[in-house]
Design an enzyme around this catalytic site. Structure first.
Site, short mmCIF file in Angstrom:
data_model
loop_
_atom_site.label_atom_id
_atom_site.label_comp_id
_atom_site.label_asym_id
_atom_site.label_seq_id
_atom_site.Cartn_x
_atom_site.Cartn_y
_atom_site.Cartn_z
N GLY A 49 -17.21 -2.86 -0.12
CA GLY A 49 -18.31 -1.91 -0.22
C GLY A 49 -19.48 -2.54 -0.96
N GLU A 70 -13.76 8.56 -0.27
CA GLU A 70 -14.96 9.39 -0.48
C GLU A 70 -14.98 10.55 0.52
OE1 GLU A 70 -17.82 6.16 -0.45
OE2 GLU A 70 -16.87 5.42 -2.27
N GLY A 125 -15.40 0.53 -6.24
CA GLY A 125 -16.68 0.56 -6.95
C GLY A 125 -16.58 0.42 -8.46
N GLU A 182 -6.69 0.92 -0.31
CA GLU A 182 -7.75 0.92 -1.32
C GLU A 182 -7.35 1.84 -2.48
OE1 GLU A 182 -11.87 -0.03 0.39
OE2 GLU A 182 -11.47 2.05 0.89
N ASN A 239 -18.32 -2.03 4.54
CA ASN A 239 -18.67 -0.60 4.52
C ASN A 239 -20.00 -0.44 3.76
OD1 ASN A 239 -18.80 2.17 4.23
ND2 ASN A 239 -16.98 2.35 2.94
N TRP A 240 -21.04 -0.19 4.51
CA TRP A 240 -22.39 -0.09 3.89
C TRP A 240 -22.59 1.25 3.17
CZ3 TRP A 240 -26.63 -2.19 7.77
CH2 TRP A 240 -26.34 -3.53 8.07
P1 PGA Z 1 -16.06 -1.51 -3.28
O1 PGA Z 1 -15.82 -0.37 -2.18
O2 PGA Z 1 -15.91 -2.84 -2.60
O3 PGA Z 1 -17.44 -1.25 -3.78
O4 PGA Z 1 -15.02 -1.31 -4.35
C1 PGA Z 1 -14.82 -0.47 -1.22
C2 PGA Z 1 -14.83 0.74 -0.34
O5 PGA Z 1 -15.24 1.85 -0.76
O6 PGA Z 1 -14.43 0.65 0.84
#
Ligand code: PGA
Length: 272
Positions: free
Chosen positions: A244, A107, A183, A177, A20-21
């Protein structure tokens, strides 16, 4: 052809790695990036799906012609067309090479106010358009601390898949997730993520029946790195990862892909 190699059509699933960019890279930067990824990833025994910003899709569609790397969008609208300023339909993203669409990412839910019902309508629209939805579910830190992880996550799965049929249920991907892991650099114990995904598999079985439910790839996402990927992938219910931050670096992403390939070499058991 779109559905030539769906990973969930085989009992023994190939590992799946989704990148996921988010809101990063212009089309020019995207092309430079995949020119470095492609030689390393093509030929590896895994399914790689990249989710670039929608503006990069046409350029990547032609750049990735003949490649095993698949494309998806990070979001799309549930209506086929109409007065929805700033939105893209499922048919539009499919027309620029998408086979997958990420739906219900935290998000989208938290910043853009998407509800379980919005997500369910988008899942329906994605399936109508011939796309494979990657449905994201996960609990907040408060829900985890209150001991509500399992009920929250299984409720999101049931709600998100509410509008599709049993057979269509075999053609989705679920990504667990935890919101507090996205993040943050903080990830759950792999065995704990496995327990959640076992409950997700049970919810799918209840809803769609065992043959369909067993085909659904279950991914873990949230601070997955090359250093912890193999620990997650060693878990019996985890078929792959959604990453991500680790998509920012070509080498990090390739390293994670290698961990997925290595995990796919042994037989994977989904019913314990
Ligand atoms: P992350 O994000 O790998 O930066 O924790 C994952 C995501 O938001 O799909």
């Amino acid at each position: 052809m779109y559905n030539e190699r769906r990973p969930h059509d085989t009992a023994m699933k190939r590992p799946m790695l989704v990148g996921n960019w988010k809101m990063n890279r212009t089309p020019k930067e995207a092309i430079e990036h995949v020119r470095r990824l492609r030689p390393a990833l093509d030929g590896m025994p895994l399914d790689v799906v990249l989710l670039p910003p929608a503006v990069c899709l046409p350029a990547l569609q032609s750049e990735l012609e003949g490649s095993a790397i698949r494309l998806g969008a990070q979001n799309a609208h549930e209506a086929p067309e109409g007065a929805f300023t700033g939105e893209l339909s499922m048919g539009m993203i499919r027309s620029v090479g998408c086979e997958y669409v990420l739906l219900g990412h935290s998000e989208r839910r938290n910043i853009f106010g998407e509800t379980d019902d919005t997500v369910a309508r988008k899942v329906r629209a994605a399936v109508n358009a011939g796309l494979t939805p990657i449905l994201c579910v996960g609990e907040s830190r408060e829900e985890r601390d209150a001991g509500r992880t399992l009920s929250r996550v299984t409720a999101q799965v049931r709600a998100g898949l509410d509008r599709i049929s049993d057979t269509e249920g075999a053609a989705v991907v679920i990504a667990y997730e935890p919101l507090w892991a996205i993040g943050s650099g903080e990830a759950p114990e792999p065995s704990a993520a496995n327990e959640i995904l076992r409950a997700v598999r049970d919810a799918l079985t209840e809803r769609f029946g065992s043959p369909h439910a067993s085909r659904v790839p279950l991914l873990y996402g949230g601070s997955m790195r090359a250093t912890n990927a193999s620990l997650f992938l060693a878990q019996p219910q985890i078929d792959g990862g959604l990453v991500g931050a680790a998509t920012r670096s070509v080498t990090d992403f390739i390293d994670i892909a290698r961990e997925h390939s290595a995990a796919g070499q042994g037989e994977r058991e989904h019913t314990e």
